[in-house]
Scaffold this motif. Structure first.
Motif, PDB file in Angstrom:
ATOM      1  N   UNK A  74      -2.384 -55.777   2.735  1.00 44.73           N
ATOM      2  CA  UNK A  74      -2.556 -55.017   1.328  1.00 44.73           C
ATOM      3  C   UNK A  74      -1.782 -53.801   1.451  1.00 44.73           C
ATOM      4  N   UNK A  77       1.611 -54.509   0.716  1.00 46.72           N
ATOM      5  CA  UNK A  77       1.996 -55.152  -0.855  1.00 46.72           C
ATOM      6  C   UNK A  77       1.958 -53.633  -1.624  1.00 46.72           C
ATOM      7  N   UNK A  78       1.124 -53.025  -1.300  1.00 46.47           N
ATOM      8  CA  UNK A  78       1.374 -51.612  -1.986  1.00 46.47           C
ATOM      9  C   UNK A  78       2.162 -50.467  -1.867  1.00 46.47           C
ATOM     10  N   UNK A  85      -4.620 -47.143  -6.683  1.00 46.11           N
ATOM     11  CA  UNK A  85      -5.863 -46.805  -6.740  1.00 46.11           C
ATOM     12  C   UNK A  85      -6.836 -48.059  -6.361  1.00 46.11           C
ATOM     13  N   UNK A  86      -7.881 -47.943  -5.608  1.00 41.26           N
ATOM     14  CA  UNK A  86      -8.487 -48.851  -5.005  1.00 41.26           C
ATOM     15  C   UNK A  86      -7.850 -50.273  -4.739  1.00 41.26           C
ATOM     16  N   UNK A  87      -6.882 -50.062  -4.006  1.00 45.43           N
ATOM     17  CA  UNK A  87      -6.157 -51.092  -3.585  1.00 45.43           C
ATOM     18  C   UNK A  87      -5.386 -51.807  -4.589  1.00 45.43           C
ATOM     19  N   UNK A  88      -5.224 -51.289  -5.792  1.00 44.89           N
ATOM     20  CA  UNK A  88      -4.623 -51.859  -6.948  1.00 44.89           C
ATOM     21  C   UNK A  88      -3.327 -50.934  -7.248  1.00 44.89           C
ATOM     22  N   UNK A  89      -2.417 -51.767  -8.066  1.00 47.19           N
ATOM     23  CA  UNK A  89      -1.241 -50.784  -8.571  1.00 47.19           C
ATOM     24  C   UNK A  89      -1.627 -50.158  -9.775  1.00 47.19           C
ATOM     25  N   UNK A  90      -1.399 -48.731  -9.710  1.00 40.54           N
ATOM     26  CA  UNK A  90      -1.716 -48.057 -10.954  1.00 40.54           C
ATOM     27  C   UNK A  90      -0.550 -47.759 -11.894  1.00 40.54           C
ATOM     28  N   UNK A  91      -0.619 -48.341 -13.238  1.00 46.03           N
ATOM     29  CA  UNK A  91       0.280 -48.429 -14.025  1.00 46.03           C
ATOM     30  C   UNK A  91      -0.130 -47.571 -15.344  1.00 46.03           C
TER      31      UNK A  91
ATOM     32  N   UNK B  49      -5.316 -57.717  -4.190  1.00 39.56           N
ATOM     33  CA  UNK B  49      -3.914 -57.609  -3.668  1.00 39.56           C
ATOM     34  C   UNK B  49      -4.250 -58.165  -2.196  1.00 39.56           C
ATOM     35  N   UNK B 162      -4.119 -48.120 -16.150  1.00 38.08           N
ATOM     36  CA  UNK B 162      -4.545 -49.635 -15.845  1.00 38.08           C
ATOM     37  C   UNK B 162      -4.256 -49.892 -14.424  1.00 38.08           C
TER      38      UNK B 162
END
Lengths: 98, 502
Positions: A74, A77-78, A85-91, B49, B162
Motif C-alpha cells: 500500500x 501504491x500511495x 488519507x486513511x490509505x486512500x488517494x485524496x482528490x 488500495x 474525495x
C-alpha cells in the motif's frame, strides 16, 4: 481532401485536457490534416479482401491464467499520491459525476 | 439544469394514458480470483488500495493481459442469454477523466461485444412469461471507489474532497444491455424487477458471480420513456443509474413513469439525462444532462489483441451450462408436487435452494416445505432476516424431521429442538439429549402419570367404562401436561384405554 479546423483541434484538446496556445492550435491543425490525408490514402489501396485491423501482430486470444500475484504494498501504491488519507488517494472536490 | 417540480401523476392514471418502454443495463462483477487485465487478487473487504498492481493503478508502461477465466465467464453469460458469440471481438478505450479511473480511460468493449442478439424469458409472479430481447453483453472493467468526505449529506454536492480506493478498479464486469422492452404496459415495473432477478439467478446458477446485490456485485441502470400509444415513436428516455436492489428497480420504474407523465401532462419535454435514485425517499433526481460534450473518443485498445473464441471452445462451454433457473424451478415443482401458489411462495421466500438441499438430505418435499415456509419463515420475519440468514442448515432441518418421523420427538418437541438449533446449541440430536426432549417411550412413567390423572378425575374413568370414550381426551391432556409434552399422545391413549379396561 479533408482538412482539420482549428475548432476541431481545440475541441479534441479540451476533451483530452490539453491546454494549447493559439499558435499550437494552428500548427496542429496543419499537422493533423497531413496525417489524416496520409491515412486516407490507405483506403485507396485497401480492397474487400483486406480486413480492417486494430493490431499489427497476427495474434488472438492472449490470455492469462486466473492466478493472483502479490499486490503492490500500500505504501508503494500511495507513493506518488499528492495527498492521501486513511490509505486512500485524496482528490479535490468532484463537481461532475460519472 | 433543474426543472421546476411538477406534479407526479398517480401511477394507474399514468399507465392508462401513456405506454411505458423500459431498457435495462445490468453490470455484473465476475467472481474471478483476479482482475480483468492484471493478476491483482479480487477479494471482498480488503484494506483500501491493498489489491492493486501497476496495471490497475494505470502507471505508465504497465501493460494489460486479459484474464482467460473472465472471457469464459462472459461467454457462459452470453450463451445462457441465447446470444451469438462473436467470432472475433476486441477491446476499446473509453476516455474520460474521473478520479476513480486512474488510467483516464476505461477498457471496455464498444463496437464489437463478445455476445449479441439474445433473449431471456422472464417469469412474473403470476406465471406470465415475458421475453426480453438482449442487444449485447460485453466485457469491461470496474472503476475504483470514491468516498465523498465533508458536506452535509455525504453525497457529491457539498463534498469537500474525495478519497479513492482502487481495489475495485479493474474487477471484471459483464454489461448486459436489453433492447427496448415494449408492450408490457402497467406491468413495466414488475417486468424490470423480474428481469434483474432472473439475471441474478442465472449468474449464480452459472457460478460466474456471487451476485450479491447488497455488495454491489449486480447493478442496474434503468432506462424509461413514455409515449402516448404503442403505435407512437419512442419518447425521450431517462437513465436512472445504480439501482441496486430488486425492489428499488421496481420502485424506480414506477416513480419515473409517474414523474415523466407529470412532465408530459404539463406540456413539457422529458429531458434526456441520467438520474440518481434515492433509496430512502423513493424518488429520482436529475443528474447529468447528456450533451455532445460527452465524447468518449473510443478507439481500439492497442495493448490487447483481439479475442477470437474458437467454435470448439464455445461448444465446450455450452456443454457445461447448468440447468437454467426457470427450467429448474419447473422440474422441482413437478418432482415435489407443489401447487403453483405453493411453489411461487417458496421461490419468493428464497426457500428454493434450502428446500432442495433439505430434500436431498432425505426429507420429504412436504416435510421440508412445512419447516422452511412455516416455523422458519415466521422466525425470519420476526427477526427481519432472510431464511438464508437463519443459523440453521438444511441438513439440520432434515435431521429434525427424521427425529419426528421416527417418533423420537413429536411436533411440539421438534419446535423446542429447533429453538435450540437456532440458539446455536448444536445439531438436533445433541439438543434432544442435552435438553432431555425425547418422547417418553418407556411405559412406566406414563402409567404413573395416567394413574395420577385417573385418581384426580374419578368420574371420567366411570364414564369411559360406561362406553363413553369422549372424556378420554381430558385424561390424555392431563398426562401430556404432566410429562411436559414429551409423551406420545397415541401411546398415552392406548395405555389409558388399557388401564380403564376398555
Amino acid at each position: 481532401m479533408s482538412t482539420i479546423s482549428r475548432d476541431e483541434v481545440a475541441r479534441v484538446a479540451a476533451l483530452a485536457r490539453i491546454d494549447l496556445r493559439s499558435d499550437e492550435v494552428d500548427r496542429l491543425a496543419g499537422e493533423l490534416a497531413v496525417i489524416v490525408e496520409s491515412i486516407a490514402r490507405v483506403s485507396q489501396v485497401a480492397t474487400a479482401d483486406v480486413p480492417a485491423t486494430s493490431h499489427p501482430l497476427p495474434l488472438t486470444n492472449v490470455f492469462r491464467a486466473d492466478v493472483p500475484v502479490p499486490a503492490l504494498p500500500v505504501a508503494d501504491v500511495l507513493a506518488a499520491a499528492p495527498q492521501q488519507e486513511d490509505g486512500r488517494f485524496l482528490v479535490p472536490q468532484i463537481l461532475g459525476e460519472e | 439544469m433543474t426543472s421546476p417540480t411538477l406534479e407526479l401523476v398517480a401511477y394507474d392514471d399514468a399507465v392508462r394514458r401513456y405506454d411505458p418502454v423500459i431498457g435495462i443495463e445490468v453490470h455484473v462483477e465476475l467472481g474471478t480470483k483476479t482482475k480483468m487485465f492484471c493478476a491483482a487478487e479480487v477479494a471482498y473487504g480488503g484494506e483500501p488500495n491493498s489489491q492493486v498492481t501497476p496495471v490497475s493503478l494505470g502507471l505508465p508502461g504497465a501493460l494489460p493481459v486479459l484474464n482467460g477465466t473472465a472471457v469464459e465467464h462472459a461467454i457462459k453469460i452470453g450463451l445462457a442469454l441465447n446470444c451469438t458469440i462473436a467470432e472475433s471481438c476486441r477491446f476499446a478505450r473509453k476516455n474520460y477523466f474521473y478520479p476513480d479511473v486512474p488510467k483516464n480511460f476505461q477498457t471496455s468493449q464498444y463496437d464489437e461485444p463478445i455476445a449479441y442478439d439474445g433473449w431471456l424469458d422472464v417469469e412474473l409472479e403470476d406465471g406470465t412469461i415475458v421475453r426480453v430481447e438482449i442487444e449485447r453483453a460485453h466485457m469491461e472493467e470496474d472503476a475504483g471507489k470514491n468516498t465523498h468526505v465533508g458536506g452535509a449529506t455525504g453525497r457529491i454536492h457539498g463534498a469537500e474532497y474525495s478519497l479513492v480506493d482502487y481495489n475495485r478498479a479493474g474487477i471484471p464486469l459483464v454489461e448486459i444491455v436489453t433492447r427496448p422492452i415494449t408492450g408490457v404496459g402497467d406491468r413495466a415495473p414488475e417486468v424490470a424487477r423480474a428481469y434483474v432477478q432472473t439475471l441474478r439467478d442465472i449468474f449464480r446458477a452459472l457460478d460466474v458471480s456471487e451476485a450479491r446485490m447488497e455488495r454491489g456485485n449486480v447493478r442496474a441502470d434503468v432506462n424509461l420513456s413514455l409515449r402516448p400509444s404503442p403505435d407512437s415513436p419512442l419518447g425521450t428516455r431517462t437513465e436512472t443509474k445504480n439501482v441496486n436492489s430488486f425492489r428499488s428497480v421496481e420502485r424506480a420504474v414506477r416513480f419515473e413513469i409517474s414523474r415523466q407523465a407529470g412532465v408530459l401532462d404539463a406540456g413539457q419535454k422529458v429531458i434526456q439525462e441520467t438520474r440518481h435514485w434515492h433509496e430512502d425517499t423513493g424518488v429520482t433526481t436529475s443528474g447529468r444532462v447528456k450533451s455532445d460534450a460527452e465524447d468518449y473518443r473510443y478507439f481500439p485498445e492497442p495493448d490487447l489483441v483481439p479475442v477470437a473464441p474458437s467454435r470448439e471452445w464455445v461448444e465446450e462451454i455450452r456443454a457445461t451450462l447448468p440447468e437454467m433457473p426457470v427450467a429448474r424451478r419447473n422440474r422441482l415443482q413437478a418432482e415435489w408436487g407443489y401447487a403453483d401458489a405453493e411453489m411461487r411462495d417458496v421461490v419468493n421466500a428464497g426457500a428454493l435452494d434450502l428446500i432442495e438441499a433439505t430434500v436431498a438430505a432425505g426429507t420429504s418435499a412436504a416435510g421440508a416445505r412445512k419447516w422452511w415456509m412455516g416455523e422458519l419463515a415466521r422466525r425470519a420475519k420476526q427477526d427481519d432476516q432472510t431464511l438464508e440468514d437463519l443459523t440453521v442448515t438444511p441438513a439440520q432441518i432434515s435431521a429434525l424431521q427424521a427425529l419426528v418421523d421416527s417418533g423420537r420427538i413429536n411436533d411440539k418437541l421438534a419446535r423446542q429442538v429447533l429453538e435450540g438449533v437456532l440458539a446455536g446449541e448444536g445439531d438436533p440430536e445433541d439438543i434432544v439429549v442435552s435438553r432431555g426432549l425425547e418422547v417418553v417411550s418407556d411405559d412406566g412413567p406414563l402409567l404413573a402419570a395416567i394413574d395420577d390423572a385417573l385418581a384426580a378425575q374419578p368420574d371420567i374413568a366411570a364414564k369411559v367404562q360406561g362406553g363413553n370414550l369422549g372424556p378420554v381426551g381430558a385424561i390424555i391432556g392431563a398426562v401430556m401436561k404432566a410429562t411436559r409434552g414429551q409423551a406420545d399422545a397415541g401411546r398415552v391413549r392406548e395405555l389409558v384405554l388399557e388401564r380403564i379396561g376398555q
